[in-house]
Scaffold this motif. Structure first.
Motif, PDB file in Angstrom:
ATOM      1  N   VAL A  52       0.596  -1.187  -0.389  1.00 37.68           N
ATOM      2  CA  VAL A  52      -0.034  -0.063   0.158  1.00 37.68           C
ATOM      3  C   VAL A  52       1.118   1.183  -0.232  1.00 37.68           C
ATOM      4  CG1 VAL A  52      -1.422   1.368   1.666  1.00 37.68           C
ATOM      5  CG2 VAL A  52      -1.792  -1.277   1.001  1.00 37.68           C
ATOM      6  N   ILE A  53       2.021   1.181   0.993  1.00 37.03           N
ATOM      7  CA  ILE A  53       2.938   2.344   0.533  1.00 37.03           C
ATOM      8  C   ILE A  53       2.921   2.900  -1.025  1.00 37.03           C
ATOM      9  CG2 ILE A  53       5.367   2.982   1.594  1.00 37.03           C
ATOM     10  CD1 ILE A  53       4.314   2.137   4.741  1.00 37.03           C
ATOM     11  N   ALA A  54       3.801   1.784  -1.028  1.00 38.11           N
ATOM     12  CA  ALA A  54       4.232   1.963  -2.198  1.00 38.11           C
ATOM     13  C   ALA A  54       3.753   2.327  -3.243  1.00 38.11           C
ATOM     14  CB  ALA A  54       4.449   0.315  -3.317  1.00 38.11           C
ATOM     15  N   LEU A  55       1.946   2.127  -3.392  1.00 30.19           N
ATOM     16  CA  LEU A  55       1.376   2.425  -3.983  1.00 30.19           C
ATOM     17  C   LEU A  55       0.660   3.375  -4.213  1.00 30.19           C
ATOM     18  CD1 LEU A  55      -0.991  -0.632  -4.664  1.00 30.19           C
ATOM     19  CD2 LEU A  55       0.327   0.109  -6.692  1.00 30.19           C
ATOM     20  N   VAL A  56       0.771   4.078  -2.996  1.00 24.08           N
ATOM     21  CA  VAL A  56       0.221   6.067  -2.211  1.00 24.08           C
ATOM     22  C   VAL A  56       1.499   6.000  -3.076  1.00 24.08           C
ATOM     23  CG1 VAL A  56      -0.333   7.215  -0.268  1.00 24.08           C
ATOM     24  CG2 VAL A  56      -1.620   4.736  -0.435  1.00 24.08           C
ATOM     25  N   THR A  57       2.696   6.190  -2.976  1.00 28.56           N
ATOM     26  CA  THR A  57       3.955   6.737  -3.371  1.00 28.56           C
ATOM     27  C   THR A  57       3.743   7.354  -4.993  1.00 28.56           C
ATOM     28  OG1 THR A  57       5.501   5.916  -1.560  1.00 28.56           O
ATOM     29  CG2 THR A  57       6.562   7.356  -3.275  1.00 28.56           C
ATOM     30  N   VAL A  58       3.583   6.455  -5.118  1.00 26.16           N
ATOM     31  CA  VAL A  58       3.367   6.709  -7.322  1.00 26.16           C
ATOM     32  C   VAL A  58       2.723   8.035  -7.558  1.00 26.16           C
ATOM     33  CG1 VAL A  58       2.185   6.199  -9.020  1.00 26.16           C
ATOM     34  CG2 VAL A  58       3.258   4.312  -7.145  1.00 26.16           C
ATOM     35  N   TRP A  59       1.433   8.616  -6.466  1.00 28.29           N
ATOM     36  CA  TRP A  59       0.738   9.108  -6.328  1.00 28.29           C
ATOM     37  C   TRP A  59       1.380  11.312  -6.945  1.00 28.29           C
ATOM     38  CZ3 TRP A  59      -2.717  11.737  -9.161  1.00 28.29           C
ATOM     39  CH2 TRP A  59      -2.963  13.027  -9.537  1.00 28.29           C
ATOM     40  N   PRO A  60       2.296  10.796  -5.171  1.00 27.41           N
ATOM     41  CA  PRO A  60       3.279  12.018  -5.037  1.00 27.41           C
ATOM     42  C   PRO A  60       4.020  12.495  -5.674  1.00 27.41           C
ATOM     43  CG  PRO A  60       2.856  11.075  -3.181  1.00 27.41           C
ATOM     44  CD  PRO A  60       1.957  10.001  -3.897  1.00 27.41           C
ATOM     45  N   ALA A  61       4.328  11.773  -6.949  1.00 31.22           N
ATOM     46  CA  ALA A  61       5.242  11.685  -7.794  1.00 31.22           C
ATOM     47  C   ALA A  61       4.793  12.118  -9.165  1.00 31.22           C
ATOM     48  CB  ALA A  61       6.534  10.471  -7.849  1.00 31.22           C
ATOM     49  N   TRP A  62       3.800  11.521  -9.340  1.00 29.07           N
ATOM     50  CA  TRP A  62       3.349  11.060 -10.552  1.00 29.07           C
ATOM     51  C   TRP A  62       2.666  12.957 -10.622  1.00 29.07           C
ATOM     52  CZ3 TRP A  62       3.280  10.134 -15.289  1.00 29.07           C
ATOM     53  CH2 TRP A  62       1.848  10.562 -16.087  1.00 29.07           C
ATOM     54  N   ARG A  63       2.480  13.774  -9.029  1.00 32.65           N
ATOM     55  CA  ARG A  63       1.360  14.959  -8.981  1.00 32.65           C
ATOM     56  C   ARG A  63       3.018  16.160 -10.030  1.00 32.65           C
ATOM     57  NH1 ARG A  63      -1.184  17.381  -4.470  1.00 32.65           N
ATOM     58  NH2 ARG A  63      -0.381  15.922  -2.973  1.00 32.65           N
ATOM     59  N   THR A  64       3.784  15.555  -9.123  1.00 33.41           N
ATOM     60  CA  THR A  64       4.625  16.641  -9.042  1.00 33.41           C
ATOM     61  C   THR A  64       5.246  16.498 -10.507  1.00 33.41           C
ATOM     62  OG1 THR A  64       5.806  15.285  -7.041  1.00 33.41           O
ATOM     63  CG2 THR A  64       7.242  17.286  -8.733  1.00 33.41           C
ATOM     64  N   ALA A  65       5.067  15.298 -11.749  1.00 28.14           N
ATOM     65  CA  ALA A  65       5.282  15.555 -12.604  1.00 28.14           C
ATOM     66  C   ALA A  65       4.865  16.111 -13.588  1.00 28.14           C
ATOM     67  CB  ALA A  65       5.685  13.738 -13.056  1.00 28.14           C
ATOM     68  N   ARG A  66       3.342  16.660 -13.484  1.00 23.10           N
ATOM     69  CA  ARG A  66       2.366  16.843 -14.226  1.00 23.10           C
ATOM     70  C   ARG A  66       2.332  18.336 -13.876  1.00 23.10           C
ATOM     71  NH1 ARG A  66      -2.940  14.339 -13.825  1.00 23.10           N
ATOM     72  NH2 ARG A  66      -3.436  15.632 -15.265  1.00 23.10           N
ATOM     73  N   MET A  67       3.387  19.013 -12.858  1.00 15.27           N
ATOM     74  CA  MET A  67       3.384  20.532 -12.908  1.00 15.27           C
ATOM     75  C   MET A  67       3.682  21.481 -13.682  1.00 15.27           C
ATOM     76  SD  MET A  67       4.270  20.843  -8.603  1.00 15.27           S
ATOM     77  CE  MET A  67       3.949  22.461  -8.505  1.00 15.27           C
ATOM     78  N   PRO A  68       3.586  22.272 -14.359  1.00 11.94           N
ATOM     79  CA  PRO A  68       3.486  22.998 -15.932  1.00 11.94           C
ATOM     80  C   PRO A  68       4.616  24.294 -15.064  1.00 11.94           C
ATOM     81  CG  PRO A  68       1.604  23.829 -14.743  1.00 11.94           C
ATOM     82  CD  PRO A  68       1.472  22.528 -13.993  1.00 11.94           C
ATOM     83  N   GLN A  69       4.974  24.371 -13.653  1.00 13.72           N
ATOM     84  CA  GLN A  69       6.023  25.565 -13.627  1.00 13.72           C
ATOM     85  C   GLN A  69       7.271  24.490 -13.687  1.00 13.72           C
ATOM     86  OE1 GLN A  69       3.026  24.568 -11.595  1.00 13.72           O
ATOM     87  NE2 GLN A  69       2.473  26.526  -9.609  1.00 13.72           N
TER      88      GLN A  69
END
Length: 777
Positions: A52-69
């Motif tokens: 669960v920890i590994a799967l949940v951690t995917v989301w912060p990394a992916w959300r950061t990768a989508r930042m237009p700044q």
């Protein structure tokens, strides 16, 4: 560029995904602690939490990768991390199946399938780091980084092998394969590479704090993975349950930090020190381990590692010494360039840009030095001003004028030498500092200069004759350079007033003359403004009857303090200080206005009004337009206006000759005044549009004799007749002169014999007394 901006990092706030990862990680560690203490044996709970920890951690990394700044390389980096964490989650599921499904479950075994996922995770992280642009460094710096990395990795390998990896049999028994050992070794290497890359090289695309947290994550993951042999007797506790939560929690923290820092400018990487503590710390740590383990026959890997580290440090020192040598060479080169730039600036500060002669500053410094070192009577200063230099610029262009100045500078330096310093003060003014020298030596030096300038000078494709006025002074009773310059300047202007192309030596009486000259100029300005000037008119008559047909306007000045000031006193002052331009305009306007009062009627008239125009006025580009405006303002017909010019004013052509042609184009009559006393070029009568020749008084005085002047007067009337020009004899003072001039062919004359200059009212009465006869052609 994206990722750059202004502002500050937003404050930390616990987000839901970060909270979940943190809570689960704490829970896993608590469960592991309880299992180590023997409180429970339920490994499935820990494995589920890890996944669960590994799967949940995917989301912060992916959300950061989508930042237009963020810039594209930064977004690509976080996408790679998200993909790596996804593989890690899948690998955790596979690892749980390996540990919990089997005849000897639970166990520490790891299947090749699981190892493939872990290797994929490692490669994703490695690929992300490899593609992340680092700060720009020199070739030597990059080599030092490689050596520092090698030292750290060798030391890490020694300690890892000593404390973990040498237990080869325990790894094989625990995991059932040696591949697990290889994965941990590779992960350890990647961790060290990441540590050096992030902490030493750096990057300007990502937040540095986030990068340091990521470096800590890889190091912590490798360190916890290396603890696997210590857990071989505890099948309910797996190394993955330690390394994955630790790495995921730190990665989530790094992603949160990067999102909070988005849009904030990343400061440039600080300059790297020329030395690093890493290789020396590595050598010290390895030697300490070697001493601790010394038993008379130290392990081969310790000895080999110590030798390798020593070699790395030696090579690094050689590289550092080479870099220092290059830096010192660059410093020496920079110092040479600075000295050359300083010398060049000093040259520019003391040399004239055009001629490369000494400028005013250097001349003054030289004068200061000479006045301090030598007797006053041996210090001499000469100022040389080129006569009529403006004509060269006007006629041939400023580029020819510049070439002439350079040629004159070369001529001056060619005929002078020690103890003479040649300089240029500006414009067409040069200076000679002659010290130490006697008076006769100074005179001789100036004479050499005058002879050198007398020879034609080649400039801009032209061969030009140069004349100069020279002022010379010494320092007998002064120690001030400025006073010397003033005296030489006074003497130079005295030379110009004496007819140009002369040498004048300073005398105290010249100060009085200069002061009087300046005072007279100021009073003349006031006289123009307050109406103290007035015009008188001298008739021009027709021979032999003496009937007035024209008049010449002459300016007079009645000063309240000085009384009557003769024209030959104040006109040169006006020429010198430029007042001749407004004065001449006033004379022209007043004469034209008066001429309109003498309109031809019943044969009693002034058919033409003559006005003297100076060379300075003719050199004004707007002069023809001024004349046209005055004619329009007063209503005088252009054919009734005669402008009297001298041969000298137009002999050199240029703007003055252009002005005369423009006046003639307006219909204005042009007369050459004092003809025969100037350059006397008959070619001028072809190039200059002349209508009238005014024969100078010096030829009229002897016209009744058999003198040379009488011959010239006879020749001039023949020339005028041949060129269809009117001739006016000036300065006629006797009846015999008038009779003889008429016999020679002169039809018009002017002089005291007929009438003196008179006010306009008197000339009006004279006109009324005349009888009509004929009018001039």
């Amino acid at each position: 560029m994206a990722g750059r901006g202004e502002g500050t990092v937003r404050p930390f706030r616990l987000t839901p995904d970060l909270s979940l990862v943190a809570v689960l990680t704490v829970g896993v560690f608590a469960w592991l602690a309880g299992a180590l203490l023997g409180w429970w044996r339920a490994p499935l709970v820990a494995w589920i939490a890890v996944q669960v920890i590994a799967l949940v951690t995917v989301w912060p990394a992916w959300r950061t990768a989508r930042m237009p700044q963020l810039a594209e390389p930064a977004r690509r980096f976080w996408r790679s991390l998200a993909f790596g964490v996804t593989l890690l989650a899948v690998g955790s599921v596979s690892g749980a199946f390996d540990a919990l499904a089997g005849p000897d479950a639970p166990s520490q075994r790891v299947s090749p399938r699981t190892i493939v996922f872990y290797i994929g995770t490692v490669l994703s992280v490695f690929w992300a780091l490899l593609r992340l642009p680092g700060a720009r460094r020199s070739r030597s710096n990059r080599l030092q980084y490689i050596l520092d990395t090698g030292a750290v990795m060798v030391t890490a390998a020694i300690f890892a092998w000593h404390f973990s990896f040498r237990e080869y049999e325990q790894w094989r028994l625990a995991f059932g394969t040696v591949l697990a050992l290889g994965v941990v070794i590779v992960l350890s290497c990647v961790a060290m590479l990441a540590f050096v890359k992030i902490t030493a090289v750096g990057t300007e695309l990502l937040d540095r704090t986030a990068l340091r947290i990521l470096g800590l994550a890889t190091a912590a993951s490798a360190a916890t993975g290396a603890l696997a042999p210590a857990l071989s007797g505890l099948p309910y506790v797996h190394g993955t349950q330690l390394s994955v939560p630790t790495a995921c929690l730190l990665l989530a923290l790094a992603a949160d930090r990067q999102r909070r820092a988005a849009g904030v400018a990343v400061p440039p990487s600080p300059p790297r020190r020329g030395w690093s503590v890493l290789p020396y710390a590595a050598v010290a740590a390895t030697n300490a381990l070697l001493l601790i383990e010394w038993t008379g026959s130290p392990p081969l890997y310790l000895v080999g590692g110590a030798v390798a580290l020593t070699a790395i440090v030696v090579i690094r020192q050689i590289v550092a010494f080479a870099e220092n040598s290059r830096l010192l060479a660059r410093v020496d080169h920079s110092l040479r360039e600075l000295r050359e730039a300083r010398d060049q600036l000093a040259q520019q500060a003391t040399r004239d840009d055009l001629t490369q002669l000494a400028n005013r500053r250097l001349l003054q410094q030289h004068l200061d030095d000479a006045l301090a070192r030598f007797a006053p009577e041996t210090v001499h200063l000469a100022l040389i001003d080129l006569d009529d230099f403006k004509t060269v610029n006007d006629r041939l262009g400023h580029h020819v004028g510049d070439d002439l100045l350079v040629a004159v500078a070369q001529r001056l330096t060619g005929v002078t030498g020690p103890p003479t310093l040649v300089g240029r003060l500006g414009g067409d003014e040069f200076a000679l500092v002659i010290a130490p020298a006697s008076s006769w030596q100074a005179d001789a030096a100036v004479q050499l200069v005058a002879e050198a300038l007398h020879r034609p000078v080649h400039a801009g494709g032209h061969e030009l004759l140069v004349q100069a006025s020279v002022g010379l002074t010494d320092a007998v009773d002064t120690r001030e350079p400025r006073e010397l310059l003033r005296r030489a300047d006074v003497a130079m202007y005295a030379a110009k007033e004496r007819g140009k192309h002369r040498l004048a030596r300073y005398e105290p009486s010249l100060d009085h003359d200069a002061h009087e000259y300046a005072r007279l100029g100021a009073q003349l300005r006031r006289a123009i403004d307050e109406g103290e000037l007035y015009l008188v008119y001298q008739p021009i008559v027709e021979l032999p009857a003496g009937r007035t047909v024209a008049a010449e306007a002459l300016v007079r000045w009645q000063d309240p303090e000085r009384g009557f000031v003769p024209p030959d006193v104040f006109i040169p002052v006006a020429e010198r200080n430029g007042l001749i331009v407004p004065l001449g305009e006033w004379i022209l306007r007043e004469a034209c206005r008066q001429a309109t009062q003498w309109q031809p009627r019943d044969g009693h008239a002034v058919h033409r009004i003559s006005v003297n125009v100076s060379a300075r006025q003719l050199r004004e580009p707007a002069f023809p337009a001024t004349v046209a405006a005055i004619l329009a303002e007063t209503g005088l017909d252009a054919g009734r206006l005669v402008v009297e010019i001298t041969e000298t004013a137009v002999f050199d052509g240029g703007v003055a000759l252009d002005s005369v042609r423009a006046l003639h184009g307006l219909g204005v009559t042009v007369a050459l005044d004092d003809f025969g006393t100037g350059h006397s070029s008959l070619g001028l009568l072809r190039t200059c549009p002349v209508d009238v020749l005014k024969v100078d008084k010096s030829f009229v005085d002897e016209v009744t004799t058999q003198s040379d002047q009488a011959v010239i007067a006879t020749a001039l009337i023949q020339i005028a007749g041949g060129l269809r020009l009117q001739a006016v004899a000036e300065g006629v003072e006797t009846a015999d002169q008038a009779t003889r001039l008429h016999q020679l062919g002169y039809r018009y004359a002017q002089g005291y014999h007929f009438a003196r200059p008179m006010p306009a009212a008197d000339l009006t009465r004279l006109l009324q007394a005349d009888t009509p006869d004929s009018v001039p052609a």
